[in-house]
Design a protein around this motif. Structure first.
Motif, PDB file in Angstrom:
ATOM      1  N   LEU A   1       0.834  -1.208   0.000  1.00  0.00           N
ATOM      2  CA  LEU A   1       0.000   0.000   0.000  1.00  0.00           C
ATOM      3  C   LEU A   1       0.865   1.253   0.000  1.00  0.00           C
ATOM      4  O   LEU A   1       0.575   2.211  -0.728  1.00  0.00           O
ATOM      5  CB  LEU A   1      -0.944  -0.005   1.204  1.00  0.00           C
ATOM      6  N   LEU A   2       1.924   1.258   0.804  1.00  0.00           N
ATOM      7  CA  LEU A   2       2.835   2.408   0.838  1.00  0.00           C
ATOM      8  C   LEU A   2       3.476   2.618  -0.532  1.00  0.00           C
ATOM      9  O   LEU A   2       3.509   3.737  -1.043  1.00  0.00           O
ATOM     10  CB  LEU A   2       3.916   2.210   1.903  1.00  0.00           C
ATOM     11  N   LEU A   3       3.970   1.560  -1.135  1.00  0.00           N
ATOM     12  CA  LEU A   3       4.612   1.691  -2.446  1.00  0.00           C
ATOM     13  C   LEU A   3       3.633   2.209  -3.495  1.00  0.00           C
ATOM     14  O   LEU A   3       3.988   3.071  -4.309  1.00  0.00           O
ATOM     15  CB  LEU A   3       5.212   0.358  -2.883  1.00  0.00           C
ATOM     16  N   ASN A   4       2.409   1.711  -3.481  1.00  0.00           N
ATOM     17  CA  ASN A   4       1.394   2.211  -4.419  1.00  0.00           C
ATOM     18  C   ASN A   4       1.151   3.700  -4.217  1.00  0.00           C
ATOM     19  O   ASN A   4       1.068   4.461  -5.175  1.00  0.00           O
ATOM     20  CB  ASN A   4       0.083   1.440  -4.289  1.00  0.00           C
ATOM     21  N   ARG A   5       1.054   4.111  -2.968  1.00  0.00           N
ATOM     22  CA  ARG A   5       0.820   5.520  -2.654  1.00  0.00           C
ATOM     23  C   ARG A   5       1.970   6.401  -3.129  1.00  0.00           C
ATOM     24  O   ARG A   5       1.776   7.540  -3.537  1.00  0.00           O
ATOM     25  CB  ARG A   5       0.612   5.684  -1.147  1.00  0.00           C
ATOM     26  N   LEU A   6       3.186   5.857  -3.111  1.00  0.00           N
ATOM     27  CA  LEU A   6       4.375   6.619  -3.494  1.00  0.00           C
ATOM     28  C   LEU A   6       4.667   6.576  -4.992  1.00  0.00           C
ATOM     29  O   LEU A   6       5.653   7.145  -5.443  1.00  0.00           O
ATOM     30  CB  LEU A   6       5.593   6.115  -2.714  1.00  0.00           C
TER      31      LEU A   6
END
Length: 145
Positions: free
Chosen positions: A123-128
């Motif tokens: 989720l963090l990587l997608n957001r970034l």
């Protein structure tokens, strides 16, 4: 929080006691399922294999780290962890941005194997701005960050 990037390879690890303590503390704070081996073994094996850690530094202390394996095309990231006391303050996000800048300056892409990522990291990587590669094997930064 003015976080800077500090790359830790085996020579820095051997010569800087504070770096040793900080990196051990970072990964000791990791959730138990994050590392499949003891912290000391994980750090030692990663560095002895010729790899390095990208670390978030603030006030001469390391607050977060990500394990990096460099190849000809990319820096492969795994085991992102931030100290418990500094989580939810943007340290992980800032660390990934700094590592991205460093990789780009060397002409390399930034990737993270999808099979080894907990859902929260995905989720963090997608957001970034990272996107799952068409093969589904890894996430890759989709410029710009």
């Amino acid at each position: 929080m003015p976080v800077t990037l500090h790359l830790v390879d085996s020579s820095i690890w051997r010569s800087d006691r504070q770096v040793q303590l900080d990196l051990q503390r970072i990964y000791t704070d990791a959730p138990a399922e994050r590392l499949s081996v003891p912290v000391d073994t994980f750090i030692r094996e990663h560095l002895e294999a010729g790899h390095f850690f990208g670390c978030a530094r603030f006030n001469d202390r390391l607050l977060g780290a990500v394990a990096v394996i460099a190849d000809e095309q990319a820096w492969w990231l795994s085991e992102l962890c931030v100290r418990k006391a500094t989580r939810r303050r943007g340290v992980g996000t800032r660390l990934l941005a700094l590592v991205s800048d460093a990789a780009r300056s060397e002409g390399r892409e930034l990737r993270a194997p999808s099979s080894r990522l907990p859902v929260a990291d995905q989720l963090l990587l997608n957001r970034l701005g990272y996107r799952l590669h068409a093969t589904g094997d890894y996430y890759e930064l989709a410029p710009p960050l």
